[in-house]
Motif scaffolding. Structure first.
Motif, PDB file in Angstrom:
ATOM      1  N   SER A  97       0.781  -1.234   0.000  1.00  0.00           N
ATOM      2  CA  SER A  97       0.000   0.000   0.000  1.00  0.00           C
ATOM      3  C   SER A  97       0.818   1.293   0.000  1.00  0.00           C
ATOM      4  CB  SER A  97      -0.928  -0.002   1.225  1.00  0.00           C
ATOM      5  OG  SER A  97      -1.802   1.096   1.204  1.00  0.00           O
ATOM      6  N   PHE A  98       1.962   1.294   0.660  1.00  0.00           N
ATOM      7  CA  PHE A  98       2.699   2.551   0.894  1.00  0.00           C
ATOM      8  C   PHE A  98       3.996   2.577   0.088  1.00  0.00           C
ATOM      9  CE2 PHE A  98       5.575   5.394   3.058  1.00  0.00           C
ATOM     10  CZ  PHE A  98       4.775   6.405   3.547  1.00  0.00           C
ATOM     11  N   PRO A  99       4.194   3.638  -0.721  1.00  0.00           N
ATOM     12  CA  PRO A  99       3.293   4.753  -1.029  1.00  0.00           C
ATOM     13  C   PRO A  99       2.318   4.389  -2.143  1.00  0.00           C
ATOM     14  CG  PRO A  99       5.365   5.071  -2.172  1.00  0.00           C
ATOM     15  CD  PRO A  99       5.518   3.796  -1.362  1.00  0.00           C
ATOM     16  N   SER A 100       1.330   5.228  -2.347  1.00  0.00           N
ATOM     17  CA  SER A 100       0.356   4.984  -3.419  1.00  0.00           C
ATOM     18  C   SER A 100       1.015   5.190  -4.774  1.00  0.00           C
ATOM     19  CB  SER A 100      -0.832   5.939  -3.268  1.00  0.00           C
ATOM     20  OG  SER A 100      -1.615   5.935  -4.440  1.00  0.00           O
ATOM     21  N   GLY A 101       1.026   4.129  -5.582  1.00  0.00           N
ATOM     22  CA  GLY A 101       1.612   4.241  -6.907  1.00  0.00           C
ATOM     23  C   GLY A 101       0.801   5.152  -7.816  1.00  0.00           C
ATOM     24  N   ASP A 161      -0.821   6.978   2.586  1.00  0.00           N
ATOM     25  CA  ASP A 161      -0.261   6.397   1.363  1.00  0.00           C
ATOM     26  C   ASP A 161      -0.288   7.424   0.228  1.00  0.00           C
ATOM     27  OD1 ASP A 161      -0.152   4.016   2.773  1.00  0.00           O
ATOM     28  OD2 ASP A 161      -2.032   3.271   1.933  1.00  0.00           O
ATOM     29  N   VAL A 162      -1.420   8.118   0.123  1.00  0.00           N
ATOM     30  CA  VAL A 162      -1.592   9.102  -0.952  1.00  0.00           C
ATOM     31  C   VAL A 162      -0.702  10.315  -0.718  1.00  0.00           C
ATOM     32  CG1 VAL A 162      -3.249  10.687  -2.017  1.00  0.00           C
ATOM     33  CG2 VAL A 162      -3.918   8.328  -1.500  1.00  0.00           C
ATOM     34  N   LEU A 163      -0.629  10.793   0.524  1.00  0.00           N
ATOM     35  CA  LEU A 163       0.228  11.942   0.826  1.00  0.00           C
ATOM     36  C   LEU A 163       1.689  11.617   0.521  1.00  0.00           C
ATOM     37  CD1 LEU A 163      -1.332  13.216   4.180  1.00  0.00           C
ATOM     38  CD2 LEU A 163      -1.625  14.149   1.878  1.00  0.00           C
ATOM     39  N   ALA A 164       2.116  10.412   0.873  1.00  0.00           N
ATOM     40  CA  ALA A 164       3.492  10.000   0.572  1.00  0.00           C
ATOM     41  C   ALA A 164       3.712   9.931  -0.935  1.00  0.00           C
ATOM     42  CB  ALA A 164       3.784   8.641   1.212  1.00  0.00           C
ATOM     43  N   GLY A 165       2.707   9.443  -1.663  1.00  0.00           N
ATOM     44  CA  GLY A 165       2.815   9.387  -3.120  1.00  0.00           C
ATOM     45  C   GLY A 165       2.954  10.771  -3.726  1.00  0.00           C
ATOM     46  N   PHE A 166       2.188  11.731  -3.216  1.00  0.00           N
ATOM     47  CA  PHE A 166       2.294  13.105  -3.713  1.00  0.00           C
ATOM     48  C   PHE A 166       3.691  13.678  -3.453  1.00  0.00           C
ATOM     49  CE2 PHE A 166      -2.534  14.054  -3.376  1.00  0.00           C
ATOM     50  CZ  PHE A 166      -2.728  13.481  -4.620  1.00  0.00           C
ATOM     51  N   LEU A 167       4.221  13.457  -2.265  1.00  0.00           N
ATOM     52  CA  LEU A 167       5.553  13.972  -1.935  1.00  0.00           C
ATOM     53  C   LEU A 167       6.619  13.333  -2.822  1.00  0.00           C
ATOM     54  CD1 LEU A 167       5.339  14.024   1.969  1.00  0.00           C
ATOM     55  CD2 LEU A 167       5.489  16.016   0.462  1.00  0.00           C
TER      56      LEU A 167
END
Length: 263
Positions: free
Chosen positions: A170-174, A228-234
């Protein structure tokens, strides 16, 4: 605002140069101080703009590292993730789920190759070879970092509320990472190509809205947590900034070479 900041940084640079201590150190370490003073140069991308860009990348990396650590060690972040997922699950409707399911496809690997292929044809037709290089380096870095990030963190998905099955971690969101990398770098190229402010604003606003909607769709569909989504954005933003740096530095070097040739 741009002219104010230019004046401000030029004033700071001039004030530093006039200081007695700085002048003594400049006489002792001229090469080092010329390099440092160029970091405040507002007339070229490799001066102040590149310095700020690298600073933003550093801050972005620090935030991503902190968020990753919180996901691994902090129960608070996990609690917020689960509460937000449960809140959206209780509001879920069939038609909106189908809408977001269609929208989320714009952040897939298939979207990268389809949209990226079309963009590459346009770039090659216009002889924008640096754009091709920057685009595919950005997307390759995005894909590899997501792949190894998922394996390293190995976080399970919220499978009990998932609208459809996903089989990796799941982490990070691809999808979130890919969406900001893909649509962010394309928005940058559109911004460079367009000259009217209104057109530029429409491109940036449209890309921003699309990126946010794709990220939200991952949480709404129950296949990712908020963090997950916030990490993907970063993570995706870091690759976009690196791609922009490649284009801008190469443009600067070409302009400098052309100037030297003409003189």
């Amino acid at each position: 605002m741009r002219h104010f900041l230019t004046y401000l940084f030029q004033s700071i640079r001039g004030w530093l140069v006039r200081q007695p201590l700085v002048q003594r150190l400049y006489l002792r370490f001229p090469g080092l101080f010329r390099f440092l003073l160029r970091r405040f140069d507002t007339t070229t991308f490799i001066g102040l703009p590149l310095s700020i860009l690298l600073l933003v990348i550093g801050i972005n990396a620090a935030l991503l590292s902190h968020l990753t650590e919180d996901v691994i060690e902090s129960e608070g972040v996990v609690h917020v993730d689960k509460a937000f997922t449960a809140f959206l699950f209780n509001m879920r409707s069939e038609w909106l789920s189908q809408t977001f399911y269609a929208l989320t496809q714009l952040g897939t690997r298939e979207a990268v190759f389809a949209v990226g292929g079309l963009a590459t044809i346009v770039f090659l037709y216009n002889r924008r070879y640096t754009a091709v290089l920057a685009f595919w380096l950005t997307m390759a870095g995005t894909g590899l970092s997501v792949q190894y990030g998922k394996k390293f963190i190995s976080r399970d998905r919220p499978t009990d509320v998932a609208f459809y099955p996903e089989h990796n971690f799941s982490f990070p969101s691809g999808h979130a990472t890919t969406s900001i990398a893909l649509w962010g770098i394309l928005a940058y190229f559109g911004y460079r190509h367009l000259h009217r402010r209104r057109s530029r604003n429409i491109v940036l606003a449209g890309a921003g809205a699309l990126i946010l909607l794709i990220g939200f769709s991952r949480i709404y569909l129950g296949v990712h947590f908020l963090s997950d989504v916030l990490a993907g954005f970063l993570l995706g933003a870091m690759w976009v900034l690196l791609g922009i740096s490649i284009v801008e530095v190469m443009s600067y070097l070409r302009a400098r070479k052309k100037l030297r040739t003409s003189s």
